[in-house]
Design a protein around this motif. Structure first.
Motif, PDB file in Angstrom:
ATOM      1  N   VAL B  93      10.720  41.615 -13.631  1.00 56.63           N
ATOM      2  CA  VAL B  93       9.831  40.474 -13.914  1.00 56.63           C
ATOM      3  C   VAL B  93      10.255  39.277 -13.064  1.00 56.63           C
ATOM      4  CG1 VAL B  93       9.260  38.804 -15.708  1.00 56.63           C
ATOM      5  CG2 VAL B  93       9.264  41.253 -16.228  1.00 56.63           C
ATOM      6  N   THR B  94      11.571  39.062 -12.955  1.00 54.35           N
ATOM      7  CA  THR B  94      12.045  37.902 -12.187  1.00 54.35           C
ATOM      8  C   THR B  94      11.616  38.023 -10.739  1.00 54.35           C
ATOM      9  OG1 THR B  94      13.990  38.299 -13.546  1.00 54.35           O
ATOM     10  CG2 THR B  94      14.089  36.470 -12.023  1.00 54.35           C
ATOM     11  N   GLY B 145      17.596  32.766 -14.694  1.00 53.46           N
ATOM     12  CA  GLY B 145      18.991  32.679 -14.288  1.00 53.46           C
ATOM     13  C   GLY B 145      19.871  32.044 -15.340  1.00 53.46           C
ATOM     14  N   THR B 146      19.403  31.945 -16.601  1.00 54.10           N
ATOM     15  CA  THR B 146      20.238  31.200 -17.553  1.00 54.10           C
ATOM     16  C   THR B 146      21.577  31.889 -17.740  1.00 54.10           C
ATOM     17  OG1 THR B 146      18.920  32.417 -19.143  1.00 54.10           O
ATOM     18  CG2 THR B 146      18.465  30.069 -18.917  1.00 54.10           C
ATOM     19  N   THR B 147      21.648  33.224 -17.513  1.00 55.21           N
ATOM     20  CA  THR B 147      22.956  33.847 -17.785  1.00 55.21           C
ATOM     21  C   THR B 147      23.757  33.965 -16.502  1.00 55.21           C
ATOM     22  OG1 THR B 147      21.899  35.932 -17.336  1.00 55.21           O
ATOM     23  CG2 THR B 147      22.013  35.244 -19.646  1.00 55.21           C
ATOM     24  N   SER B 148      23.085  34.094 -15.379  1.00 49.44           N
ATOM     25  CA  SER B 148      23.859  34.401 -14.162  1.00 49.44           C
ATOM     26  C   SER B 148      24.323  33.104 -13.529  1.00 49.44           C
ATOM     27  CB  SER B 148      22.967  35.164 -13.173  1.00 49.44           C
ATOM     28  OG  SER B 148      21.926  34.261 -12.807  1.00 49.44           O
ATOM     29  N   LEU B 149      24.840  32.169 -14.359  1.00 49.43           N
ATOM     30  CA  LEU B 149      25.315  30.907 -13.771  1.00 49.43           C
ATOM     31  C   LEU B 149      26.597  31.191 -13.011  1.00 49.43           C
ATOM     32  CD1 LEU B 149      24.779  28.439 -16.710  1.00 49.43           C
ATOM     33  CD2 LEU B 149      23.493  28.654 -14.595  1.00 49.43           C
ATOM     34  N   PRO B 150      26.786  30.497 -11.926  1.00 48.42           N
ATOM     35  CA  PRO B 150      28.077  30.664 -11.237  1.00 48.42           C
ATOM     36  C   PRO B 150      29.211  30.259 -12.175  1.00 48.42           C
ATOM     37  CG  PRO B 150      26.862  28.805 -10.353  1.00 48.42           C
ATOM     38  CD  PRO B 150      25.924  29.531 -11.247  1.00 48.42           C
ATOM     39  N   ARG B 151      30.275  31.038 -12.207  1.00 44.30           N
ATOM     40  CA  ARG B 151      31.350  30.793 -13.191  1.00 44.30           C
ATOM     41  C   ARG B 151      31.950  29.413 -12.992  1.00 44.30           C
ATOM     42  NH1 ARG B 151      30.500  32.123 -17.359  1.00 44.30           N
ATOM     43  NH2 ARG B 151      28.754  33.443 -16.961  1.00 44.30           N
ATOM     44  N   GLU B 152      32.087  28.944 -11.716  1.00 48.40           N
ATOM     45  CA  GLU B 152      32.826  27.671 -11.561  1.00 48.40           C
ATOM     46  C   GLU B 152      31.942  26.548 -12.146  1.00 48.40           C
ATOM     47  OE1 GLU B 152      29.813  27.442  -8.604  1.00 48.40           O
ATOM     48  OE2 GLU B 152      31.000  25.780  -9.401  1.00 48.40           O
TER      49      GLU B 152
END
Lengths: 68, 156, 257, 89, 115
Positions: B93-94, B145-152
């Motif tokens: 879907v994305t 993209g709410t979950t795939s945020l860059p960790r830093e």
């Protein structure tokens, strides 16, 4: 030393606001259908207001007044 | 037989109606994406109607929607973050969303530019197309993209 | 009055209203008819006053007093919301949590905010020429400010938005509208009269007091919307505790030092 | 042709309104109300009233959903999970 | 076709009233009320429409060159949309207040709580 740092900070502030002001005045002139003197005056005032808004938003977002 | 109005009717019937169906049924993630697609398509319909009715002043509607549409979708991405994070939109879907928001605006704006001819309104149309494309790719990214945020931590 | 009985009452009442609406619909002049007496007079008097957008002329020139009423409804509604959503004694507010947001979304917000602000001001300024006006432009300007909350976080918005200043803008907009009205009175004619020169048609200075009233409404609506959203955001994100029905009050009082 | 657009926009408005009423969950209803706002804006443009369409777009696309969802967050925060730590802002 | 918009406005109004009466959540009820309000916009603008007419905004066309629709109903609806949003905000504030005082937003439960 402090004076030059303050001077360069003030310079950076005006550079940012003037930059935004120019871009937004150009945007205003694209939006309107007919260009005359009064449109220029109102457009530049509105753009100045929006430019200060842009700077305040960037400072608020980054929490630092330095350049991002 | 005005071609622009016909195009607007087709976009309404084949684009906005399914988006309405998608927004009223199914999981929440699909509903938010459907709302984003509907805002994109209605903005394009506004531009087509402006050309179809031969009224250049109707373009301001498309201009405002090109700016507020993505803001509306970002409202959902922010306030439904918990539910969206729990069940994020599928990759398919994305991808479909990013392809649509990158392909649809030029597909509509370019013929309109050809029809309006050179001048200030041409630049305004291109500006609206640019705002729309940028806004929708960002809101599509925010929704999925709410979950795939860059960790830093987010940069300054 | 059980739930089923209420549903029956709703059904009967609904069918009655439906029948009345259908009868009325068939008596109305056909959709798309050509008899619009008020419309022609409104267009004629708007053109006499050099206002290109006839709807703004109707709103701010021919029916300016009604718009004053609507503006006061808006002001009273915001006042009511501010009173209702204030932080009561047994509530405490904490700073909102910072939220990690995608850097692209942040950058988009920092670019989109001034552009939206400018589009809102453009819609207000050209209220009496192209579609738009104080009401629409005011809402767009307020939404532009809230891009900071929507795309970044509430702390950023709080830094840029002192709620008191926008409450003053809200009141100033309303006051400016009334003062412009009394200026018409002082100019020797009627309250809210269009006493300024009408200027040349289809330019920014055309329409006499219409652009000024437009700007006053724009300021008032923008201020009102920001104050409104400020109250809702504070309630939803910051204010905690408070009475949750009878029982909850005692332990709230206990732990509130 | 113009009538076709008015009929199409009307059906969209009726469908969105019925869907908005039948969606019982407030958060999901806010989504459908946003779509109803878009359908109304298209109908107003088809009925040749751009000012009203602009007003509906400005109010219905970002302002009303934001208020509805903030109210849901405040009420839901109190109704089910009354605990201190709530979902992220 | 000459009656369709009026019947559509009537249908939207009745659906809004149905939702309002049978709602089990006050926020949902406020949403249904805004649906009722939008039916009045549809009715008013349908009354003002003229087939073949365009908007009475003369910034890009010459006055009198094309038939125009009725501007008075548009002015009525325009301010009503914005004021309607602010009244919705006031109602939502009341809903938050009710939730705080009674801990519930279900109208049926509320009617049983006396004081």
């Amino acid at each position: 030393m402090a004076r030059t740092v303050a001077g360069s900070a003030a310079l950076r502030v005006t550079a940012e606001v003037v930059g935004w002001w120019a871009v937004l005045t150009g945007l205003w002139l694209v939006l309107i259908s007919r260009v005359d003197l009064l449109e220029w005056v109102v457009g530049s005032c509105a753009s100045l207001l929006a430019a200060f808004g842009a700077r305040a938003a960037r400072v608020a977002a980054t929490g630092r007044s330095g350049s991002a | 037989m005005n071609g622009w109005l016909l195009a607007a009717a087709v976009v309404l019937a084949l684009g906005v109606a399914p988006a309405l169906w998608g927004a009223t049924t199914g999981p929440l993630r699909r509903r938010v994406v459907a709302q984003n697609v509907a805002a994109l398509l209605v903005c394009l319909v506004m531009l087509l109607l402006a050309q179809g009715y031969a009224r250049p002043s109707y373009i301001d509607l498309g201009l405002v929607l090109a700016v507020l549409g993505p803001a509306g979708t970002l409202v959902y991405a922010r306030l439904l973050a918990a539910e969206l994070a729990a069940d994020p939109p599928t990759a398919r879907v994305t991808r479909a969303m990013t392809v649509l928001s990158a392909a649809a605006p030029p597909l509509v704006v370019l013929p309109l530019c050809v029809a309006t001819g050179p001048g200030r309104s041409l630049v305004k149309l291109l500006l609206i197309g640019a705002l729309l494309t940028a806004g929708n790719t960002i809101s599509g990214r925010a929704v999925s993209g709410t979950t795939s945020l860059p960790r830093e931590a987010h940069d300054g | 009055m059980s739930r089923k009985a209420r549903l029956w009452l709703l059904a009967v009442g609904g069918i009655g209203v439906a029948v009345l609406l259908a009868c009325a619909a068939f008596d109305l002049p056909g959709f798309g008819g050509t008899s619009h007496p008020y419309g022609e007079r409104a267009v004629r008097s708007a053109l006499a006053r050099h206002t290109a957008n006839v709807i703004s002329s109707v709103n701010f020139d021919q029916r300016a007093f009604d718009t004053l009423g609507e503006e006061s409804i808006l002001f009273a509604a915001v006042l009511g919301t501010v009173v209702l959503l204030r932080e009561t004694r047994d509530e405490h507010s904490e700073p909102p949590e910072t939220v990690r947001v995608d850097p692209h979304v942040r950058r988009y917000a920092l670019i989109a905010l001034p552009v939206t602000l400018l589009i809102g001001l453009y819609i207000i300024a050209h209220g009496q020429l192209s579609p738009g006006g104080g009401f629409q432009g005011g809402v767009i300007v307020a939404t532009a400010l809230h891009l900071l909350y929507i795309a970044i976080d509430y702390k950023a918005l709080e830094r840029i938005r002192p709620a008191a200043a926008y409450a003053i803008a809200d009141a100033a907009g309303e006051a400016a509208y009334v003062l412009l009205g009394t200026a018409g009175l002082l100019a020797g004619s009627v309250f809210l009269a269009n006493f300024l020169p009408y200027g040349t048609f289809n330019t920014l200075s055309s329409g006499g007091t219409v652009p000024l009233l437009n700007a006053a409404i724009g300021v008032e609506v923008a201020g009102a919307t920001v104050v409104l959203l400020a109250r809702f955001l504070d309630q939803a994100l910051e204010i905690e505790g408070g009475g949750t029905g009878g029982t909850g009050r005692q332990d709230e009082e206990a732990n509130r030092s | 042709m113009a009538d076709l657009l008015v009929v199409l926009a009307l059906t969209l408005v009726v469908a969105a309104a019925t869907a908005a009423v039948l969606t019982r969950d407030p958060a999901r209803q806010a989504l459908v109300l946003a779509l109803l706002g878009l359908a109304l804006a298209v109908l107003f443009t088809a009925l040749q009233s751009p000012d009203v369409a602009l007003s509906q777009l400005a109010v219905g696309s970002a302002l009303t959903p934001l208020m509805l969802l903030l109210t849901v967050r405040k009420v839901r925060g109190r109704g089910h999970r009354g605990g201190r730590k709530r979902g992220r802002a | 076709m000459s009656v369709l918009p009026y019947l559509a406005a009537g249908w939207v109004f009745l659906v809004g009233c149905y939702g309002l009466a049978t709602s089990r959540n006050l926020i949902h009820a406020v949403g249904c009320l805004s649906v009722c309000q939008s039916s009045t916009y549809v009715l008013l603008l349908a009354v003002g429409y003229r087939r073949g007419g365009t908007a009475p905004v003369f910034s890009d066309i010459a006055p009198g060159s094309r038939p125009v629709v009725d501007p008075v109903v548009q002015a009525l609806v325009l301010t009503d949309v914005v004021v309607g949003a602010t009244v919705t905000a006031l109602l939502l504030a009341l809903v938050i207040q009710t939730a705080k005082r009674h801990g519930t937003v279900d109208p049926d439960e509320l009617s049983e709580l006396r004081g």
